[in-house]
Design a protein around this motif. Structure first.
Motif, mmCIF file in Angstrom:
data_model
loop_
_atom_site.group_PDB
_atom_site.id
_atom_site.type_symbol
_atom_site.label_atom_id
_atom_site.label_comp_id
_atom_site.label_asym_id
_atom_site.label_seq_id
_atom_site.Cartn_x
_atom_site.Cartn_y
_atom_site.Cartn_z
ATOM 1 N N ASN A 47 0.831 -1.207 0.000
ATOM 2 C CA ASN A 47 0.000 0.000 0.000
ATOM 3 C C ASN A 47 0.863 1.253 0.000
ATOM 4 O OD1 ASN A 47 -2.955 -0.894 0.431
ATOM 5 N ND2 ASN A 47 -1.824 -2.128 1.919
ATOM 6 N N GLU A 48 0.216 2.373 -0.377
ATOM 7 C CA GLU A 48 0.901 3.661 -0.216
ATOM 8 C C GLU A 48 1.043 3.918 1.282
ATOM 9 O OE1 GLU A 48 -0.711 7.040 -2.191
ATOM 10 O OE2 GLU A 48 -0.937 5.983 -4.108
ATOM 11 N N VAL A 49 2.148 4.492 1.659
ATOM 12 C CA VAL A 49 2.389 4.713 3.089
ATOM 13 C C VAL A 49 2.752 6.179 3.359
ATOM 14 C CG1 VAL A 49 3.791 4.082 5.093
ATOM 15 C CG2 VAL A 49 3.177 2.334 3.423
ATOM 16 N N ILE A 50 2.028 6.735 4.323
ATOM 17 C CA ILE A 50 2.368 8.068 4.833
ATOM 18 C C ILE A 50 2.788 7.885 6.286
ATOM 19 C CG2 ILE A 50 1.494 10.364 5.404
ATOM 20 C CD1 ILE A 50 -0.619 9.959 3.216
ATOM 21 N N THR A 51 3.932 8.437 6.645
ATOM 22 C CA THR A 51 4.341 8.389 8.053
ATOM 23 C C THR A 51 4.116 9.758 8.690
ATOM 24 O OG1 THR A 51 6.633 8.828 7.383
ATOM 25 C CG2 THR A 51 6.012 6.535 7.786
ATOM 26 N N VAL A 52 3.716 9.724 9.959
ATOM 27 C CA VAL A 52 3.458 10.961 10.704
ATOM 28 C C VAL A 52 4.304 10.902 11.978
ATOM 29 C CG1 VAL A 52 1.701 12.455 11.721
ATOM 30 C CG2 VAL A 52 1.085 10.939 9.827
ATOM 31 N N ASP A 53 5.388 11.639 11.975
ATOM 32 C CA ASP A 53 6.309 11.600 13.110
ATOM 33 C C ASP A 53 6.160 12.826 13.998
ATOM 34 O OD1 ASP A 53 8.145 9.261 13.274
ATOM 35 O OD2 ASP A 53 8.431 9.730 11.164
ATOM 36 N N LYS A 88 10.548 -0.707 2.421
ATOM 37 C CA LYS A 88 9.548 0.120 1.736
ATOM 38 C C LYS A 88 9.962 1.593 1.800
ATOM 39 C CE LYS A 88 5.306 1.408 0.361
ATOM 40 N NZ LYS A 88 4.550 0.912 -0.773
ATOM 41 N N LYS A 89 9.882 2.286 0.663
ATOM 42 C CA LYS A 89 10.130 3.728 0.688
ATOM 43 C C LYS A 89 8.794 4.429 0.919
ATOM 44 C CE LYS A 89 12.442 7.369 -1.958
ATOM 45 N NZ LYS A 89 12.458 8.183 -0.764
ATOM 46 N N VAL A 90 8.739 5.323 1.878
ATOM 47 C CA VAL A 90 7.449 5.958 2.189
ATOM 48 C C VAL A 90 7.054 6.925 1.076
ATOM 49 C CG1 VAL A 90 7.805 5.725 4.683
ATOM 50 C CG2 VAL A 90 8.388 7.877 3.557
ATOM 51 N N ASP A 91 5.747 7.061 0.874
ATOM 52 C CA ASP A 91 5.253 7.956 -0.168
ATOM 53 C C ASP A 91 5.212 9.406 0.315
ATOM 54 O OD1 ASP A 91 4.234 6.061 -2.452
ATOM 55 O OD2 ASP A 91 3.719 5.121 -0.547
ATOM 56 N N ARG A 92 4.998 9.583 1.594
ATOM 57 C CA ARG A 92 5.035 10.937 2.162
ATOM 58 C C ARG A 92 5.432 10.822 3.631
ATOM 59 N NH1 ARG A 92 0.055 15.268 3.093
ATOM 60 N NH2 ARG A 92 1.402 17.018 3.651
ATOM 61 N N ALA A 93 6.296 11.707 4.075
ATOM 62 C CA ALA A 93 6.696 11.724 5.486
ATOM 63 C C ALA A 93 6.379 13.106 6.057
ATOM 64 C CB ALA A 93 8.178 11.423 5.612
ATOM 65 N N VAL A 94 5.588 13.115 7.118
ATOM 66 C CA VAL A 94 5.141 14.378 7.712
ATOM 67 C C VAL A 94 5.667 14.446 9.139
ATOM 68 C CG1 VAL A 94 3.071 15.635 8.483
ATOM 69 C CG2 VAL A 94 3.053 14.410 6.306
ATOM 70 N N ARG A 95 6.059 15.651 9.552
ATOM 71 C CA ARG A 95 6.438 15.857 10.959
ATOM 72 C C ARG A 95 5.437 16.787 11.623
ATOM 73 N NH1 ARG A 95 12.834 17.111 10.616
ATOM 74 N NH2 ARG A 95 13.581 14.973 10.328
ATOM 75 N N VAL A 96 4.874 16.340 12.740
ATOM 76 C CA VAL A 96 3.886 17.160 13.455
ATOM 77 C C VAL A 96 4.519 18.471 13.908
ATOM 78 C CG1 VAL A 96 2.371 17.259 15.475
ATOM 79 C CG2 VAL A 96 2.657 15.101 14.244
ATOM 80 N N ILE A 97 5.766 18.408 14.299
ATOM 81 C CA ILE A 97 6.446 19.616 14.788
ATOM 82 C C ILE A 97 6.426 20.718 13.711
ATOM 83 C CG2 ILE A 97 8.761 18.759 14.141
ATOM 84 C CD1 ILE A 97 8.298 20.631 17.350
ATOM 85 N N SER A 98 6.474 20.331 12.435
ATOM 86 C CA SER A 98 6.429 21.326 11.352
ATOM 87 C C SER A 98 5.056 21.983 11.288
ATOM 88 C CB SER A 98 6.734 20.664 10.005
ATOM 89 O OG SER A 98 7.958 19.990 10.078
ATOM 90 N N ALA A 99 4.002 21.173 11.474
ATOM 91 C CA ALA A 99 2.643 21.735 11.481
ATOM 92 C C ALA A 99 2.483 22.681 12.671
ATOM 93 C CB ALA A 99 1.608 20.609 11.570
ATOM 94 N N PHE A 100 3.049 22.298 13.797
ATOM 95 C CA PHE A 100 2.945 23.149 14.993
ATOM 96 C C PHE A 100 3.644 24.487 14.773
ATOM 97 C CE2 PHE A 100 4.798 24.497 19.122
ATOM 98 C CZ PHE A 100 3.624 24.873 19.748
ATOM 99 N N LYS A 101 4.773 24.454 14.080
ATOM 100 C CA LYS A 101 5.517 25.705 13.833
ATOM 101 C C LYS A 101 4.700 26.706 13.028
ATOM 102 C CE LYS A 101 10.226 24.001 14.335
ATOM 103 N NZ LYS A 101 11.378 23.394 13.670
ATOM 104 N N GLN A 102 3.762 26.207 12.234
ATOM 105 C CA GLN A 102 2.898 27.117 11.459
ATOM 106 C C GLN A 102 1.683 27.567 12.265
ATOM 107 O OE1 GLN A 102 1.984 25.041 7.797
ATOM 108 N NE2 GLN A 102 4.142 24.579 7.488
ATOM 109 N N HIS A 103 1.457 26.971 13.423
ATOM 110 C CA HIS A 103 0.291 27.306 14.265
ATOM 111 C C HIS A 103 0.730 27.345 15.721
ATOM 112 C CE1 HIS A 103 -2.443 26.671 10.857
ATOM 113 N NE2 HIS A 103 -1.660 25.661 10.556
ATOM 114 N N ARG A 104 1.664 28.197 16.026
ATOM 115 C CA ARG A 104 2.251 28.215 17.370
ATOM 116 C C ARG A 104 1.259 28.574 18.462
ATOM 117 N NH1 ARG A 104 7.700 27.587 17.612
ATOM 118 N NH2 ARG A 104 8.876 27.859 15.693
ATOM 119 N N ASP A 105 0.135 29.176 18.065
ATOM 120 C CA ASP A 105 -0.899 29.520 19.055
ATOM 121 C C ASP A 105 -1.632 28.267 19.547
ATOM 122 O OD1 ASP A 105 -1.729 29.429 16.326
ATOM 123 O OD2 ASP A 105 -3.706 30.158 16.944
#
Lengths: 129, 141
Positions: free
Chosen positions: A54-60, A76-93
């Motif tokens: 399957n397609e795999v997205i990792t959320v670290d 397996k090479k992941v199809d997308r790798a996301v870091r929560v810390i990056s999302a938080f940096k855009q919404h620090r409030d």
């Protein structure tokens, strides 16, 4: 497959997990599933097959990237790798209240992250209310 | 005259390693129970590590079970935490399996991995107390 990390040291791990559950239950119930990251570490054949087929997205949660690295340890090479810390940096409030009890701001971040993930996997994002 | 030397004694730390199983309600129980032990029941005597760090991290993470006596907490009988800890770090001092513990106490697992309801909080307490009991056993050794 959406694979969140297993982090319980900071709230970011729980935000990734809750975003994954939101995808599975609310946003893309027929298209998204997950499995335990730890199962990959014991080479559980069912978990490894799910990852490989399957397609795999990792959320670290953090920069250790445990989810991505453990998925990639299966070959397996992941199809997308996301870091929560990056999302938080855009919404620090939106600072989570606790590590596992995220509080209202933490759950707002969960929704933002889940919607971003849903768009990335071409799921129809439902409007709130 | 008797000479006294002051020696600083650090409290003994016990490592708690939950499986954190994201797929199962029992995995969610391991997370909440372990956090309760770390934050409320035994904050001075316990530390944790994310299990997948044994692969994602380096030598220091892999030496975790050599630095600390450990308790693994697994959601199901696959026992991913115990197996991985033994394989990658060192033999745990105690291993707890949530499905066995719930069976022993005649308690149902939570209905959802996503959200725990009030009744599940009592189950979290039960698991946390069991972990704390094992911590006490190690500290008393």
């Amino acid at each position: 497959m959406v694979m969140p990390c297993s982090g319980i040291g900071k709230a970011y791990g729980e935000i990734g997990r809750q975003a994954t559950y939101a995808l599975m239950d609310d946003l893309c119930p027929d298209r998204v599933t997950t499995t335990c990251l730890a199962k990959l570490m014991i080479g559980d054949p069912d978990a490894v097959d799910l990852i490989k087929n399957n397609e795999v997205i990792t959320v670290d949660g953090c920069a250790h990237d445990c989810a991505r690295k453990n998925v990639e340890s299966t070959g397996k090479k992941v199809d997308r790798a996301v870091r929560v810390i990056s999302a938080f940096k855009q919404h620090r409030d939106l600072k989570p209240a606790g590590v596992l009890d995220l509080g209202e701001p933490g759950y707002k971040l969960v929704k933002i992250l889940a919607q971003d993930l849903a768009q990335g996997i071409d799921c129809p994002v439902r409007k709130e209310d | 005259m008797l000479e006294l030397e002051l020696v600083e004694i650090s409290p003994k730390k016990v490592g708690i390693i939950p499986c954190n199983g994201e797929e199962l309600p029992e995995g969610t129980l391991t997370r909440f129970a372990c956090r309760k032990v770390l934050d409320k029941l035994k904050p001075s005597n316990t530390v944790t590590i994310c299990l997948p760090l044994f692969i994602a991290g380096g030598k220091e993470e892999r030496e975790f079970a050599q630095k600390f006596p450990t308790i693994t907490v697994d959601g199901c009988d696959k026992q991913c935490s115990r197996i991985n800890t033994e394989r990658l770090s060192g033999k745990p001092r105690h291993s707890i399996v949530i499905t066995d513990l719930l069976k022993e106490h005649g308690i149902n697992a939570p209905g959802s991995a996503r959200t725990l309801v009030d009744m599940d909080r009592q189950t979290v307490d039960l698991v946390a107390k069991e972990i704390a009991k094992k911590v006490d056993q190690i500290l008393a050794e």
